[in-house]
Scaffold this motif. Structure first.
Motif, PDB file in Angstrom:
ATOM      1  N   UNK A  31     -25.770  48.893  -5.963  1.00 51.73           N
ATOM      2  CA  UNK A  31     -24.894  47.777  -6.333  1.00 51.73           C
ATOM      3  C   UNK A  31     -24.997  46.689  -5.271  1.00 51.73           C
ATOM      4  N   UNK A  32     -24.807  45.453  -5.674  1.00 51.47           N
ATOM      5  CA  UNK A  32     -24.783  44.339  -4.724  1.00 51.47           C
ATOM      6  C   UNK A  32     -23.512  44.467  -3.884  1.00 51.47           C
ATOM      7  N   UNK A  33     -23.686  44.374  -2.575  1.00 49.28           N
ATOM      8  CA  UNK A  33     -22.571  44.503  -1.637  1.00 49.28           C
ATOM      9  C   UNK A  33     -22.360  43.165  -0.925  1.00 49.28           C
ATOM     10  N   UNK A  34     -21.617  42.299  -1.575  1.00 43.00           N
ATOM     11  CA  UNK A  34     -21.353  40.971  -1.038  1.00 43.00           C
ATOM     12  C   UNK A  34     -19.941  40.951  -0.472  1.00 43.00           C
ATOM     13  N   UNK A  35     -19.832  40.911   0.858  1.00 42.58           N
ATOM     14  CA  UNK A  35     -18.515  40.933   1.504  1.00 42.58           C
ATOM     15  C   UNK A  35     -17.925  39.528   1.667  1.00 42.58           C
ATOM     16  N   UNK A  36     -18.619  38.515   1.173  1.00 38.92           N
ATOM     17  CA  UNK A  36     -18.095  37.151   1.242  1.00 38.92           C
ATOM     18  C   UNK A  36     -18.391  36.426   2.538  1.00 38.92           C
ATOM     19  N   UNK A  37     -19.143  37.047   3.460  1.00 42.11           N
ATOM     20  CA  UNK A  37     -19.436  36.398   4.738  1.00 42.11           C
ATOM     21  C   UNK A  37     -20.653  35.473   4.661  1.00 42.11           C
ATOM     22  N   UNK A  38     -21.344  35.529   3.542  1.00 41.63           N
ATOM     23  CA  UNK A  38     -22.539  34.704   3.335  1.00 41.63           C
ATOM     24  C   UNK A  38     -22.473  34.082   1.955  1.00 41.63           C
ATOM     25  N   UNK A  39     -22.872  32.835   1.859  1.00 46.01           N
ATOM     26  CA  UNK A  39     -22.982  32.186   0.556  1.00 46.01           C
ATOM     27  C   UNK A  39     -24.463  32.039   0.231  1.00 46.01           C
ATOM     28  N   UNK A  87     -33.091  44.028  -2.220  1.00 42.04           N
ATOM     29  CA  UNK A  87     -33.532  42.826  -1.509  1.00 42.04           C
ATOM     30  C   UNK A  87     -32.347  41.887  -1.248  1.00 42.04           C
ATOM     31  N   UNK A  88     -31.541  41.684  -2.272  1.00 39.21           N
ATOM     32  CA  UNK A  88     -30.384  40.795  -2.165  1.00 39.21           C
ATOM     33  C   UNK A  88     -29.407  41.296  -1.086  1.00 39.21           C
ATOM     34  N   UNK A  89     -29.114  42.589  -1.085  1.00 39.53           N
ATOM     35  CA  UNK A  89     -28.212  43.167  -0.079  1.00 39.53           C
ATOM     36  C   UNK A  89     -28.757  42.990   1.332  1.00 39.53           C
ATOM     37  N   UNK A  90     -30.043  43.205   1.492  1.00 35.74           N
ATOM     38  CA  UNK A  90     -30.657  43.063   2.807  1.00 35.74           C
ATOM     39  C   UNK A  90     -30.509  41.635   3.321  1.00 35.74           C
ATOM     40  N   UNK A  91     -30.765  40.664   2.462  1.00 34.51           N
ATOM     41  CA  UNK A  91     -30.665  39.254   2.870  1.00 34.51           C
ATOM     42  C   UNK A  91     -29.221  38.856   3.166  1.00 34.51           C
ATOM     43  N   UNK A  92     -28.280  39.357   2.381  1.00 38.91           N
ATOM     44  CA  UNK A  92     -26.868  39.086   2.653  1.00 38.91           C
ATOM     45  C   UNK A  92     -26.482  39.608   4.039  1.00 38.91           C
ATOM     46  N   UNK A  96     -25.589  37.257   7.534  1.00 32.97           N
ATOM     47  CA  UNK A  96     -24.271  37.398   8.146  1.00 32.97           C
ATOM     48  C   UNK A  96     -24.344  37.945   9.567  1.00 32.97           C
ATOM     49  N   UNK A  97     -25.152  38.965   9.781  1.00 33.06           N
ATOM     50  CA  UNK A  97     -25.178  39.657  11.071  1.00 33.06           C
ATOM     51  C   UNK A  97     -25.916  38.887  12.157  1.00 33.06           C
ATOM     52  N   UNK A  98     -26.952  38.118  11.823  1.00 32.30           N
ATOM     53  CA  UNK A  98     -27.749  37.512  12.887  1.00 32.30           C
ATOM     54  C   UNK A  98     -27.073  36.363  13.618  1.00 32.30           C
ATOM     55  N   UNK A  99     -26.367  35.443  13.115  1.00 30.26           N
ATOM     56  CA  UNK A  99     -26.427  34.776  11.828  1.00 30.26           C
ATOM     57  C   UNK A  99     -27.650  33.866  11.773  1.00 30.26           C
TER      58      UNK A  99
END
Length: 168
Positions: A31-39, A87-92, A96-99
Motif C-alpha cells: 500500500x502507498x504510505x504517504x504520511x503527508x510530509x512530502x507533496x 517505487x512511490x513509497x521509496x520516493x516519498x 522527506x528524510x533527506x530532505x
C-alpha cells in the motif's frame, strides 16, 4: 515455448528456449504510505512518447535550496513504473528524510520497445531538467527551491542469472 526457466516479480517469465513472456497483470500487496510530509505531482516530460515523471518535494520548511535526486526505478528497463507503490513509497520516504527534491521518471520498457529506447527516454528525462534550469518560465515547483548545481542520479537495475542473452 519451452519449459519454464524463471519467474521474475510475477510479471516476467523467461523460458529455456530464450523466449520471454511479460504479463500486464500487476497485483500488489503493498500500500502507498504517504504520511503527508512530502507533496508530489505528475509532470509530462516527453510529449512524443507520452511519458511522465513524478516530482516530490518535502513540506518541511528550510532556507536552503534542495538538492535534486533522479530516482530511476528498479526493473532492468523491462518492468515497473513510477506509479507502482514500491517505487512511490521509496520516493516519498527519500524526499522527506533527506530532505531533497526527487524526480522519478517513467520510460518505455523493453520488451515492447527495443534498446536504446529506454536509455533515450532516461536521457530525455534528465534533459528536461536542464531545459527547466535554463528556462525563464520553469515549473513553479522548481523556482527558487532547488539547487540546479546539486543533481544526483540513482537507481537499481534488476538482474537475474540466466544462460540466455537477456540474463546475467
Amino acid at each position: 515455448m519451452g519449459s519454464l526457466a524463471q519467474l521474475v516479480w510475477k510479471t516476467l517469465w523467461e523460458y529455456s528456449d530464450g523466449s520471454i513472456f511479460q504479463s500486464k497483470v500487476t497485483d500488489f500487496s503493498i500500500k502507498v504510505q504517504d504520511d503527508g510530509s512530502t507533496t508530489w505531482k505528475d509532470c509530462l516530460f516527453d510529449k512524443k512518447h507520452n511519458l511522465y515523471l513524478y516530482l516530490y518535494k518535502p513540506l518541511s520548511a528550510s532556507n536552503a535550496k534542495l538538492s535534486i535526486l533522479y530516482f530511476f526505478l528498479d526493473g532492468g528497463f523491462c518492468l515497473g513504473s513510477r506509479t507502482w507503490p514500491n517505487c512511490h513509497n521509496c520516493c516519498l520516504r527519500l524526499s522527506s528524510a533527506l530532505p531533497t527534491f526527487i524526480i522519478s521518471p517513467d520510460y518505455r520498457l523493453a520488451l515492447e520497445h527495443c534498446l536504446p529506447a529506454t536509455m533515450d527516454n532516461a536521457l530525455s528525462a534528465v534533459k528536461w531538467l536542464q531545459i527547466q534550469a535554463l528556462s525563464n518560465s520553469l515549473d513553479p515547483w522548481l523556482s527558487d527551491e532547488v539547487d540546479f548545481g546539486r543533481v544526483f542520479i540513482v537507481g537499481r537495475l534488476f538482474r537475474w542469472k540466466s544462460s540466455s542473452p537477456f540474463g546475467g
